[in-house]
Design an enzyme around this catalytic site. Structure first.
Site, PDB file in Angstrom:
ATOM      1  N   LEU A   1      -6.722 -44.036  32.567  1.00  0.00           N
ATOM      2  CA  LEU A   1      -5.829 -44.959  33.665  1.00  0.00           C
ATOM      3  C   LEU A   1      -4.865 -46.137  33.398  1.00  0.00           C
ATOM      4  O   LEU A   1      -5.827 -46.945  33.058  1.00  0.00           O
ATOM      5  CB  LEU A   1      -5.927 -44.821  35.081  1.00  0.00           C
ATOM      6  CG  LEU A   1      -6.140 -43.301  35.601  1.00  0.00           C
ATOM      7  CD1 LEU A   1      -6.942 -43.524  37.230  1.00  0.00           C
ATOM      8  CD2 LEU A   1      -5.438 -42.013  35.451  1.00  0.00           C
ATOM      9  N   ASP A   2      -4.150 -45.176  32.143  1.00  0.00           N
ATOM     10  CA  ASP A   2      -2.897 -46.895  32.377  1.00  0.00           C
ATOM     11  C   ASP A   2      -2.528 -47.623  33.058  1.00  0.00           C
ATOM     12  O   ASP A   2      -2.853 -47.431  34.415  1.00  0.00           O
ATOM     13  CB  ASP A   2      -2.109 -46.361  30.863  1.00  0.00           C
ATOM     14  CG  ASP A   2      -1.342 -45.530  32.229  1.00  0.00           C
ATOM     15  OD1 ASP A   2      -0.723 -45.492  32.984  1.00  0.00           O
ATOM     16  OD2 ASP A   2      -0.574 -44.708  31.628  1.00  0.00           O
ATOM     17  N   LEU A   3      -1.882 -49.024  32.764  1.00  0.00           N
ATOM     18  CA  LEU A   3      -1.843 -49.778  33.495  1.00  0.00           C
ATOM     19  C   LEU A   3      -0.638 -49.635  34.411  1.00  0.00           C
ATOM     20  O   LEU A   3      -1.196 -50.201  35.603  1.00  0.00           O
ATOM     21  CB  LEU A   3      -1.273 -50.692  32.490  1.00  0.00           C
ATOM     22  CG  LEU A   3      -0.721 -51.914  33.360  1.00  0.00           C
ATOM     23  CD1 LEU A   3      -1.128 -53.165  33.724  1.00  0.00           C
ATOM     24  CD2 LEU A   3       0.769 -53.034  31.930  1.00  0.00           C
TER      25      LEU A   3
ATOM     26  N   SER B   1      -0.559 -45.990  36.057  1.00  0.00           N
ATOM     27  CA  SER B   1      -1.260 -45.376  36.779  1.00  0.00           C
ATOM     28  C   SER B   1      -2.274 -45.851  37.455  1.00  0.00           C
ATOM     29  O   SER B   1      -2.721 -46.405  37.260  1.00  0.00           O
ATOM     30  CB  SER B   1      -1.523 -44.090  35.110  1.00  0.00           C
ATOM     31  OG  SER B   1      -0.755 -43.606  34.518  1.00  0.00           O
TER      32      SER B   1
END
Length: 258
Positions: free
Chosen positions: A114-116, A118
């Site tokens: 999961l990106d920063l 999210s």
């Protein structure tokens, strides 16, 4: 050093990259890269070939540190908050998921990312081989999200995503997307996909002229975010793990203590 001849050994063991993956050191692919980089030693000698096998009596080192014999496969559900990156070391010095975990956790790796910005369900495991297996699109596991977007939502465009789409020259697989609620220029969507390219939901929404202001993963295959609070971690019981992931082998022997 030349490739070790394992043909006359009474116990063949398993390939070193797979063994390292099950130890939670890295995925099998990354473990093979470690071998190529000369970072792995077996019984004091450098390993130079991925077709090297490890047995219970062997001592394996990565970057000089002894790696414990793989424990039984374990899986955790973690409610990742936004503001953390899903990496063990970040060159920009940003806070990471792994540094935020409770003390006493074994070394784990994430299943997917999961990106920063999210949040939501992130699965963690001590078994890199399992992580690789569950990330493969061929699993057919649905990844479900709640997505808040800014812009004018065209429900016909959302429905068309089920046939696949191309944005900025990149082809994306089928996406199930539906409108849950709308208030002014903001809307909540439910989005589900099986492929999971890097930042796929954000990029596809941008292709529809929608800006994602919040993205929450609520499910990864049969595993749900449920009532987990932000930063809360909960281990999946072994019985549930075996029921949901058929084919998990018997637990290996307990790890060797130094």
């Amino acid at each position: 050093m030349t490739k070790r001849d394992d043909t006359n050994r009474p116990e063949r063991g398993e390939r070193i990259a797979k063994w390292l993956a099950r130890s939670g050191i890295a995925s099998r692919r990354d473990a093979e890269r470690m071998v190529e980089e000369g970072r792995v030693r077996l019984n004091g000698e450098a390993v130079t070939h991925p077709a090297t096998f490890v047995v219970a009596s062997d001592v394996v080192q990565v970057d000089g540190a002894v790696v414990e014999t793989p424990e039984r496969t374990r899986l955790w559900r973690y409610h990742k908050p936004d503001g953390l990156v899903t990496t063990h070391r970040d060159p920009e010095g940003r806070p990471t998921v792994f540094a935020s975990l409770p003390e006493g956790m074994p070394r784990v790796i994430s299943i997917g990312r999961l990106d920063l910005n999210s949040e939501g369900l992130l699965l963690l495991t001590n078994d890199g081989e399992l992580a690789r297996r569950l990330e493969l699109p061929s699993n057919g596991w649905l990844r479900r999200y709640r997505v808040r977007v800014f812009g004018m939502v065209d429900e016909a465009q959302l429905k068309a995503l089920a046939d696949g789409s191309v944005f900025e020259g990149v082809r994306y697989g089928p996406i199930e997307a539906g409108l849950d609620s709308r208030k002014g220029d903001n809307a909540w969507l439910t989005v589900a996909l099986r492929e999971g390219k890097n930042r796929e939901v954000r990029k596809v929404m941008r292709g529809l002229n929608l800006h994602v202001s919040r993205l929450i993963r609520t499910a990864y295959g049969p595993f749900q975010l449920g009532t987990l609070q932000r930063s809360e971690l909960e281990e999946v019981p072994g019985k549930v793990l075996r029921e949901q992931i058929p084919g998990l082998g018997p637990s290996p022997r307990p790890s060797r203590k130094s």
